[in-house]
Design an enzyme around this catalytic site. Structure first.
Site: not given
Length: 998
Positions: A435, A684, A688
């Site tokens: 990410d 995070d 996810d």
């Protein structure tokens, strides 16, 4: 094309959450009083804080003590209680809302229900030690112990037991020491909870909760246990209504569950109190509304609202806990265990074949089964010798402890390994899906000069932006946080907030509306404030085309510059919406990210950026990082008309995807894996968790939610991509240590098997069993420190190339056997060959075998780095012992009558060997090691051998990919003909998302 400058994945909170417990002491002062007074004080008094570590708190500090003699008993729970099936008594769930539980009740409940945590039960250290004596290889060595006892070879009996104890003790101690290092860091990711006890709100570790505790569930936090909702936080008077609802449910007759679960909607009571994200449990992408009496599940994230709840089950008895118990019960041994078992099994089969050959030779030499008793020249002693040399007793222990010590190395780099097999996966990763926020960028969001519409006061716009933000200062969304704290630069905006505002309704971000709205009242006037994606905000207003075009162009300009944009608008009473302007936010790339990406590419690692930001922002970030500009909108992945091989090709070649939802992450990982790549995934948020589980190595980045940490294989406590790349290097070093040791150990097995069996068959001689057991002991002593060696890391993803390992190891074993035969053959010469002055055949063979085998680890470890002092010291110590054995003739025994006979002229029957002979053997052994090192180097330079056993990382199965793509568009429909009373199933096209929404 419209530009949507915000994070679709995490809503407006695209940044990482603050760590658990951060600034808690600073913020408690704001918990009382008026909402907006607290907010203004927060802006004025805010200072940067560090996350408080609870690493110094031992998980068992306050556990119920047990008597020292009850080493088998569990701590903290009553004897005989199975905490996962414990049923909470009804009277435990009658806690008063405002009072909560009394402190005096907590210990009694915890003794019955256990701690509120999913961690595996504390291992019994004694049973853990005994586990080092189990396994196929160790069972064979235990058979050798019994055989030595039966033959009354008490020296062999004692030494073999010493070998087993040495491996078990070293393995147990090293693994325990490494586990303690990892455990000391795990406190940093401890989940916390706000609970009502003794009439006050307290902040405690979530593991301390017990059934019946009143907890506060609020936006941005993780539900700390299975909890039944009671009432909204600001409506404690609804507690009586809750009690009445519970009484009615108790009085209801049980009804049969209906097939259609939509019927549950009819049972909702009142209005929604909170909304939780259950995607990790049910796969639902949108938050689920929870009403009075509903259960919020352990580890799910609260996305909206604030309410009281009562804990109805501890973690192990929760919905998530019961599922975790089923997973643990599966006992998945993992790829690493399978590799070790295959090597061990193959070596056992080889040993049996060598024993068979030795027995055939023994029959030709007319040897007896077990006599003479004190000679090694009989059938059972041959079995004992070959079992000792052919079974690498240290293999399972050394490789496992190497992983455990490696986990401790990673812990020093702030990477917590949740399961040891993840190290192997991390070492082999060749695609890293990362990410953007906090990993590639610095996670230091700042607001630049905003764009303000004509005739709009910038202070009014900033005040409206703050009104349309969460005011929960304990767990502020990063974008809401920076929006509010920016008011430090706008004192007049703060003055506006002090004018007696009251929030009537707050609606957090959702991916449908793409905005946050708040209904606020001031001086009797109702204002509806909105903040969100520029397109979503623009759609609210009825501004002129000129204003709209300017607004869109500004959004596009910000995106091209890498800025994230948020539109701001307000509606006064029922008047038209007023478009106020746009905030521009920037999160700069980390200073080391570009260099780290270049380093990752050298290591054979492809980095793909997955971000919720708009595609223009994503491309600009990629340019800054030299990551590549093949960045695509996630819509192209799902709705772009691509399918099958074309879709897989897009994912494999892309440098990143923008406007990504959690389900897109999962799909990207799945497609990359289908092409044969090993994939690491960073995440995070609660959303996810599915993709972290799906990936080969799930990585929870610094500041990740508890749900993401639970789903990940490795949890990082330090930010940045460089931390992850450093961990990959360390994982490859750990892998190199294991591979070097395995090659070394297999080569040792083949060395002695080949030499001893050919010696038994050809000249009716073997190395005495007493000396053989010491060879095995010294081999283990010499490599105790291999877990601490200074290993190098390969410049490409590593994997178990078993064919290559076997070929090289067998070749090394053959070379060692040839070298030993050269030495033995020279002793048949009339001149005595290597013997200077005097010597003993058994001791000279023992010294040569010991030296060449010990030094082989320096060959298999490679020459890219210097060996560690621990490894050099261990090997040097063993070499000195071997030399003393040779000089003083310890355990040399009587001479063998060989065919042909060995000249007696130079042989010392007392077993002693001259120092000059020892020096000659040392020099010869050094020469043998140099030759073997050259051969090993040349073999690794052979291209076909170097790539032997490597899997194709980019394999393409066009037919299968297209078939699966077509099948994914097909659904099974069920039809029932009421008139005829028959039903049937048939294939049909799957409905699109739009059709399902309708």
């Amino acid at each position: 094309m419209s530009i949507i400058e915000f994070d679709l994945e995490n809503g407006l909170g695209g940044e990482k959450k603050d760590g658990a417990g951060s600034q808690r002491d600073d913020q408690n002062q704001f918990d009382t009083g008026d909402e907006y007074q607290n907010l203004v004080r927060y802006i004025s008094n805010y200072r940067e804080g560090r996350r408080k570590s609870v690493a110094s708190i031992s998980p068992d500090d306050d556990a119920v003590k047990k008597p020292w003699w009850k080493f088998w008993a569990k701590r903290g729970a009553a004897p005989g209680m199975d905490q996962s099936t414990f049923e909470v008594p009804d009277d435990w769930l009658m806690t008063e809302l405002q009072q909560g539980l009394r402190s005096s009740e907590i210990d009694g409940r915890r003794r019955r229900s256990g701690w509120n945590e999913l961690t595996t039960e504390k291992e019994n250290m004694f049973l853990k030690f005994l586990s080092y004596f189990t396994g196929p290889i160790l069972y064979v060595m235990e058979v050798a112990v019994l055989l030595a006892a039966g033959l009354q070879d008490w020296i062999d009996f004692g030494v073999i037991i010493a070998i087993l104890l040495l491996n078990a003790t070293v393995g147990w101690y090293q693994e325990k020491q490494a586990a303690d290092v990892v455990a000391s860091l795990k406190g940093d990711i401890a989940l916390r909870a706000t609970v009502v006890r003794d009439g006050t709100e307290q902040d405690i570790k979530a593991r301390e909760l017990v059934p019946g505790d009143i907890v506060i569930i609020e936006e941005g936090q993780v539900v700390p246990a299975d909890a039944r909702l009671i009432c909204a936080y600001d409506q404690p008077e609804a507690f009586d209504e809750y009690k009445q609802l519970m009484a009615e449910e108790v009085g209801e007759e049980p009804v049969e569950k209906k097939d259609d679960e939509d019927e549950e909607e009819d049972r909702h009571h009142g209005v929604s109190l909170v909304a939780t994200d259950q995607s990790a449990i049910t796969g639902e992408s949108l938050a689920v509304d929870k009403y009075m009496g509903d259960t919020c599940y352990y580890t799910t994230g609260c996305k909206r609202g604030k309410a009281y709840g009562i804990v109805i089950a501890n973690a192990r008895a929760s919905f998530v806990g019961r599922t975790a118990t089923l997973v643990q019960g599966a006992k998945d041994q993992g790829h690493f265990k399978a590799i070790m078992n295959s090597i061990g099994t193959a070596l056992l089969v080889v040993v049996v074949l060598w024993i068979l050959i030795s027995w055939i030779g023994a029959f030709f030499h007319n040897l007896n089964i077990a006599t003479p008793m004190h000679s090694s020249n009989n059938l059972l002693h041959y079995v004992l010798i070959l079992l000792i040399v052919g079974v690498p007793v240290g293999l399972p222990v050394v490789t496992t402890t190497t992983l455990a010590v490696g986990a401790a190395y990673l812990a020093k780099e702030k990477a917590i390994v949740q399961k040891l097999t993840a190290i192997e996966s991390l070492a082999g990763v060749d695609v890293l899906c990362s990410d953007k926020t906090g990993t590639l960028t610095a996670n230091q969001l700042s607001i630049r000069e905003p764009f303000v519409s004509e005739d709009v006061d910038v202070n009014w716009m900033m005040a409206v932006a703050a009104l349309a933000s969460s005011h929960n200062i304990k767990s502020l969304d990063p974008i809401d946080k920076v929006t509010i704290l920016t008011l430090k630069r706008y004192p007049k905006a703060r003055e506006i907030l002090e004018q007696g505002w009251k929030t009537e309704k707050y609606t957090p971000f959702d991916p449908v509306s793409k905005r946050i709205t708040a209904v606020c009242v001031c001086d009797g006037v109702r204002y509806t404030c909105a903040k969100g994606a520029p397109k979503a905000i623009l759609n609210l207003s009825n501004c002129s085309e000129e204003v709209a075009a300017l607004f869109r162009s500004k959004a596009a300009e910000f995106a091209r510059r890498g800025f994230r944009s948020l539109g701001v608008a307000v509606q006064k009473n029922d008047e038209p919406w007023d478009l106020l302007g746009m905030l521009s936010m920037f999160d700069p790339p980390r200073e080391d990210t570009a260099q780290t990406i270049a380093e990752a590419q050298i290591l054979g690692l492809q980095v793909k950026m997955l971000t919720g930001d708009a595609i223009a922002i994503a491309k600009e970030t990629c340019k800054m990082l030299a990551l590549g500009t093949k960045v695509y909108n996630s819509d192209r992945l799902i709705h772009g008309g691509l399918s099958g091989t074309t879709q897989h090709d897009l994912v494999e070649r892309a440098d990143g995807f923008a406007e990504v939802f959690p389900e897109h992450k999962y799909q990207v990982v799945e497609m990359i894996q289908q092409r044969g790549h090993l994939t690491a995934m960073t995440g995070d948020g609660v959303n996810d968790a599915p993709s972290l589980k799906k990936s080969d190595c799930g990585i929870a980045v610094e500041g990740a939610s508890e749900a993401a940490q639970a789903a990940a294989d490795i949890v990082f406590l330090a930010p940045g991509l460089s931390t992850i790349v450093s961990a990959i290097k360390i994982a490859r070093q750990i892998f190199q240590r294991m591979k070097a040791y395995i090659q070394y150990r297999i080569a040792l097995c083949f060395h002695l098997e080949i030499y001893l069996v050919t010696s038994m068959v050809a000249i009716n001689e073997t190395v005495r069993v007493d000396l053989v057991v010491f060879l095995a002991l010294f081999a283990d002593l010499a490599t105790i420190a291999v877990a601490y060696d200074n290993a190098h890391y390969e410049q490409r993803p590593v994997e178990w190339q078993l064919p290559k390992i076997w070929i090289i190891s067998v070749m090394l074993g053959i070379l060692l056997a040839i070298a030993t035969w050269i030495l033995r053959g020279a002793l048949f010469l009339p001149s005595g060959g290597f013997i200077q002055n005097f010597g003993n055949v058994q001791e000279i063979l023992f010294l040569e075998i010991s030296l060449t085998e010990n030094w082989l680890i320096f060959v298999t470890r490679g020459g890219q780095t210097y060996p560690s002092l621990q490894l050099v010291g261990a090997i040097l110590g063993v070499d000195i012992l071997s030399t003393l054995f040779c000089i003083f003739g310890w355990l040399s025994g009587p001479s063998y009558q060989t065919t042909p006979p060995t000249p007696e002229r130079w042989i010392n029957n007392n077993g002693h060997t001259s120092v000059v002979t020892v020096v000659v053997v040392w020099c010869y052994s050094i020469g043998v090691t140099i030759v073997i090192a050259i051969v090993y180097y040349l073999m690794n330079k052979i291209s076909w051998l170097d790539n032997l056993g490597r899997k194709k990382r980019s394999r393409q199965d066009t037919s299968m990919e297209n078939i699966l793509s077509h099948l994914s568009k097909v659904a099974i429909e069920h039809e029932k003909d009421e008139s005829k009373g028959i039903s049937r199933f048939h294939l049909a096209s799957k409905a699109t998302e739009a059709e399902m929404d309708e």
